[in-house]
Design a protein around this motif. Structure first.
Motif, PDB file in Angstrom:
ATOM      1  N   LEU A 138       0.700  -1.262   0.008  1.00  0.00           N
ATOM      2  CA  LEU A 138       0.054   0.012  -0.138  1.00  0.00           C
ATOM      3  C   LEU A 138       0.740   1.208  -0.067  1.00  0.00           C
ATOM      4  CD1 LEU A 138      -2.774  -1.071   2.594  1.00  0.00           C
ATOM      5  CD2 LEU A 138      -2.981  -0.780  -0.007  1.00  0.00           C
ATOM      6  N   TRP A 139       1.954   1.108   0.902  1.00  0.00           N
ATOM      7  CA  TRP A 139       3.042   2.421   0.725  1.00  0.00           C
ATOM      8  C   TRP A 139       3.623   2.543  -0.553  1.00  0.00           C
ATOM      9  CZ3 TRP A 139       5.469   4.971   5.460  1.00  0.00           C
ATOM     10  CH2 TRP A 139       6.480   5.634   5.004  1.00  0.00           C
ATOM     11  N   TRP A 140       3.911   1.517  -1.180  1.00  0.00           N
ATOM     12  CA  TRP A 140       4.461   1.736  -2.709  1.00  0.00           C
ATOM     13  C   TRP A 140       3.464   2.298  -3.459  1.00  0.00           C
ATOM     14  CZ3 TRP A 140       6.362  -3.174  -5.707  1.00  0.00           C
ATOM     15  CH2 TRP A 140       6.870  -2.950  -6.806  1.00  0.00           C
ATOM     16  N   ALA A 141       2.212   1.739  -3.510  1.00  0.00           N
ATOM     17  CA  ALA A 141       1.227   2.313  -4.345  1.00  0.00           C
ATOM     18  C   ALA A 141       0.892   3.912  -4.115  1.00  0.00           C
ATOM     19  CB  ALA A 141      -0.284   1.364  -4.350  1.00  0.00           C
ATOM     20  N   GLY A 142       0.708   3.955  -2.919  1.00  0.00           N
ATOM     21  CA  GLY A 142       0.090   5.497  -2.570  1.00  0.00           C
ATOM     22  C   GLY A 142       1.260   6.549  -2.716  1.00  0.00           C
ATOM     23  N   PHE A 143       2.544   6.387  -2.278  1.00  0.00           N
ATOM     24  CA  PHE A 143       3.501   7.429  -2.655  1.00  0.00           C
ATOM     25  C   PHE A 143       4.097   7.385  -4.033  1.00  0.00           C
ATOM     26  CE2 PHE A 143       3.727   7.304   2.101  1.00  0.00           C
ATOM     27  CZ  PHE A 143       3.784   8.406   2.520  1.00  0.00           C
ATOM     28  N   THR A 144       3.486   6.593  -4.849  1.00  0.00           N
ATOM     29  CA  THR A 144       3.877   6.608  -6.463  1.00  0.00           C
ATOM     30  C   THR A 144       3.097   7.840  -6.794  1.00  0.00           C
ATOM     31  OG1 THR A 144       4.522   4.231  -6.429  1.00  0.00           O
ATOM     32  CG2 THR A 144       3.770   5.366  -8.452  1.00  0.00           C
ATOM     33  N   LEU A 145       2.203   8.262  -6.273  1.00  0.00           N
ATOM     34  CA  LEU A 145       1.296   9.314  -6.744  1.00  0.00           C
ATOM     35  C   LEU A 145       2.435  10.482  -6.929  1.00  0.00           C
ATOM     36  CD1 LEU A 145      -1.945   8.618  -5.148  1.00  0.00           C
ATOM     37  CD2 LEU A 145      -1.508   8.739  -7.612  1.00  0.00           C
ATOM     38  N   ILE A 146       3.051  10.802  -6.233  1.00  0.00           N
ATOM     39  CA  ILE A 146       3.805  11.894  -5.873  1.00  0.00           C
ATOM     40  C   ILE A 146       4.825  12.173  -7.155  1.00  0.00           C
ATOM     41  CG2 ILE A 146       5.546  13.571  -4.603  1.00  0.00           C
ATOM     42  CD1 ILE A 146       4.240  12.143  -2.098  1.00  0.00           C
ATOM     43  N   PRO A 147       5.564  11.103  -7.354  1.00  0.00           N
ATOM     44  CA  PRO A 147       6.358  11.222  -8.543  1.00  0.00           C
ATOM     45  C   PRO A 147       5.748  11.373 -10.118  1.00  0.00           C
ATOM     46  CG  PRO A 147       6.776   8.993  -7.581  1.00  0.00           C
ATOM     47  CD  PRO A 147       5.838  10.128  -6.708  1.00  0.00           C
ATOM     48  N   VAL A 148       4.559  10.495  -9.940  1.00  0.00           N
ATOM     49  CA  VAL A 148       3.787  10.673 -11.359  1.00  0.00           C
ATOM     50  C   VAL A 148       3.312  11.914 -11.459  1.00  0.00           C
ATOM     51  CG1 VAL A 148       1.825   9.469 -12.342  1.00  0.00           C
ATOM     52  CG2 VAL A 148       3.302   8.058 -11.169  1.00  0.00           C
ATOM     53  N   LEU A 149       2.521  12.454 -10.423  1.00  0.00           N
ATOM     54  CA  LEU A 149       1.836  13.528 -10.701  1.00  0.00           C
ATOM     55  C   LEU A 149       3.027  14.898 -10.791  1.00  0.00           C
ATOM     56  CD1 LEU A 149      -1.153  13.196  -8.438  1.00  0.00           C
ATOM     57  CD2 LEU A 149      -1.217  13.027 -10.691  1.00  0.00           C
ATOM     58  N   GLY A 150       3.926  14.823 -10.195  1.00  0.00           N
ATOM     59  CA  GLY A 150       5.178  15.709 -10.068  1.00  0.00           C
ATOM     60  C   GLY A 150       5.943  15.778 -11.386  1.00  0.00           C
ATOM     61  N   MET A 151       5.944  14.802 -11.992  1.00  0.00           N
ATOM     62  CA  MET A 151       6.722  14.635 -13.261  1.00  0.00           C
ATOM     63  C   MET A 151       5.982  14.493 -14.330  1.00  0.00           C
ATOM     64  SD  MET A 151      10.349  12.702 -12.085  1.00  0.00           S
ATOM     65  CE  MET A 151       9.281  11.220 -11.770  1.00  0.00           C
ATOM     66  N   TRP A 152       4.442  14.510 -14.401  1.00  0.00           N
ATOM     67  CA  TRP A 152       3.559  14.386 -15.221  1.00  0.00           C
ATOM     68  C   TRP A 152       3.582  15.225 -16.861  1.00  0.00           C
ATOM     69  CZ3 TRP A 152       0.431  10.338 -16.039  1.00  0.00           C
ATOM     70  CH2 TRP A 152      -0.604  10.440 -17.089  1.00  0.00           C
TER      71      TRP A 152
END
Length: 519
Positions: free
Chosen positions: A273-287
């Motif tokens: 769950l940690w891996w899935a949730g915090f992946t949102l930060i780099p995905v959205l930040g580098m979109w």
């Protein structure tokens, strides 16, 4: 591209440094909690229960397991022949890469060994008797062999992807879903647990191909050691924080009203769950970060992503000989990183089974290593600014050799010496890995970063093949983890010898990159 235009491009992408760091934070919790601490001992317990139900505590299980139960009736020469074929083909592959680097003609091509190696590996997996104590390292071995084939295609596709952050998210969320699936590993379901870990490991490797390649696009050469080291440091901090929570859960399962087995499963779930949730930060930040334009690659843009990627991959295999120092670095990395990854993935198994430490002691030690590694990564980044990444990595390999020799002599239940060894591991761990990533980034040609990082990533975290295979085989032959751990010194010595032969300055120039201030 001129030096001035490259500088302007890096100035424009500097804003992506912060979101880029966060993917180390996201995935390192899974690598630490699952790959380093809980998976090996827990899968070993499940496998032992499947092989020897009701076995008394401390008793030795002598029953072998089989992926296909019907294989237990096959003559011993079948898996023996498959094992010999795998070893011979792997050695032939290494020799062919060395010859490729030296531009020496051979009667066979490296790519021609892939299918026979895959066939021999499948036959071995399906027919070999498995010691329950070796199931976990064999699982890592299989994940790596599969990754070695698949990740090169991932790299070629990544270089042709317009939005690399989206691809990063897809791979990360597939891997985290498999990690979450480990929550359902119970009873004698060792095959299910191995399958989930293989999927998670391959997906992690694929996501890191994308992630590492992005480093080349957002950091100028003089900054890469620092940026890479900060990412690793943040990863160790994040992994340590989740591990601290899991230490409490596993040590005191009554706090959440469960038994020890359920506490371990909850910890496995938390990592996914940690891996899935915090992946949102780099995905959205580098979109908005764009990939390389198709016209900068080696084939025509109208070829399309799939066909063009295959064409590009063919160019890569043919072009590798034009970058002999890059190829030599990969060979060195194959050896020393296999040793590092096997020490990491097998440390909790060694501590639990050979040194007789409890689960809470092991988690506490790994937790300490995480926070020491946070400082170690920053320290090595600072040292690289003065000595250069190449010299700093060489000195770290000396430290790793000392570590495995010292581990061989550790007495059972001697926790203080084990802690001292853990401090040394923490100091060299983060630095050797972070600097390897940044040094390799200097040796790859521009606009083909992911393609080259695919080869690099096939040998990365949780995906070592020679090391895990050696560790498992030595244990199966000797019934002891002590010779298995000291056997890993071979990988650090070979890595050191090959890395010494790499001319880093010439390799950077061959790749068409700007020389950093300190090489």
């Amino acid at each position: 591209m001129t030096t001035q235009s490259m500088t302007d491009a890096y100035a424009d992408t500097a804003r992506y440094h912060r979101p880029w760091y966060w993917y180390d934070w996201a995935n390192s919790a899974f690598v630490t909690t699952v790959g380093t601490v809980l998976f090996g001992p827990y899968l070993t317990t499940v496998a032992r229960e499947a092989a020897c139900p009701g076995l008394a505590s401390g008793a030795r299980c002598t029953t072998d397991l089989y992926v296909v139960p019907a294989a237990s009736g096959l003559p011993g020469w079948v898996p023996g022949t498959a094992m010999a074929a795998v070893v011979v083909l792997l050695l032939a592959l290494v020799l062919s890469l060395v010859a490729y680097a030296r531009d020496t003609p051979l009667p066979y091509r490296p790519a021609g060994l892939v299918l026979p190696l895959a066939a021999a590996t499948v036959l071995l997996v399906l027919t070999a008797p498995l010691d329950p104590g070796s199931v976990a390292p064999y699982t890592i071995t299989l994940a790596t062999v599969v990754s070695a084939v698949l990740l090169v295609f991932v790299g070629a596709i990544t270089d042709r992807t317009a939005r690399p952050a989206r691809l990063l998210g897809i791979f990360a969320w597939v891997g985290s879903a498999a990690g979450i699936g480990l929550f359902f590993l119970t009873g004698g379901g060792w095959r299910y647990g191995a399958a989930m870990m293989i999927i998670a490991s391959i997906s992690l490797g694929a996501s890191l191909v994308v992630y590492d390649a992005i480093l080349c696009r957002i950091a100028r050469p003089d900054d890469r050691d620092k940026v890479s080291s900060r990412g690793w440091a943040l990863g160790y901090l994040g992994g340590g924080l989740l591990l601290a929570v899991n230490l409490v859960i596993v040590s005191k399962p009554s706090l959440i009203g469960v038994d020890t087995g359920m506490a371990v499963r909850v910890s496995l779930l938390s990592a996914g769950l940690w891996w899935a949730g915090f992946t949102l930060i780099p995905v959205l930040g580098m979109w908005n970060l764009r990939g390389a334009a198709a016209t900068t690659l080696t084939d025509a843009p109208q070829a399309g992503i799939v066909r063009g990627s295959l064409t590009q991959l063919g160019h890569t295999f043919r072009d590798l000989r034009a970058y002999p120092n890059t190829l030599l670095f990969l060979l060195a990395y194959l050896f020393f990183n296999d040793g590092i990854q096997t020490v990491i993935s097998s440390s909790s198994l060694y501590g639990a089974e050979q040194l007789k430490f409890g689960q809470s002691q092991l988690i506490a030690l790994i937790l300490m290593v995480q926070f020491v590694a946070f400082g170690g990564a920053l320290l090595f980044g600072w040292l690289a600014g003065r000595w250069g990444a190449w010299r700093t990595i060489l000195r770290s390999l000396v430290g790793w050799s000392v570590i495995v020799v010292a581990a061989f002599f550790l007495p059972e239940k001697a926790f203080v010496p084990f802690v001292a060894l853990g401090v040394l591991i923490g100091i060299v761990l983060g630095g050797s890995q972070a600097l390897s990533r940044s040094l390799f980034s200097q040796l790859v040609p521009r606009a083909r970063e992911a393609e080259f990082f695919a080869f690099y990533q096939a040998m990365e975290r949780g995906t070592s093949w020679f090391g895990a295979l050696t560790f498992g085989l030595v244990h199966q032959l000797t019934d002891s983890y002590r010779p298995a751990i000291v056997a890993l010194i071979v990988f650090f010595v070979l890595g050191y010898v090959v890395l010494r032969r790499v001319d880093v300055r010439q390799g950077i120039l061959d790749a068409g990159n700007e020389l950093p201030r300190v090489v």
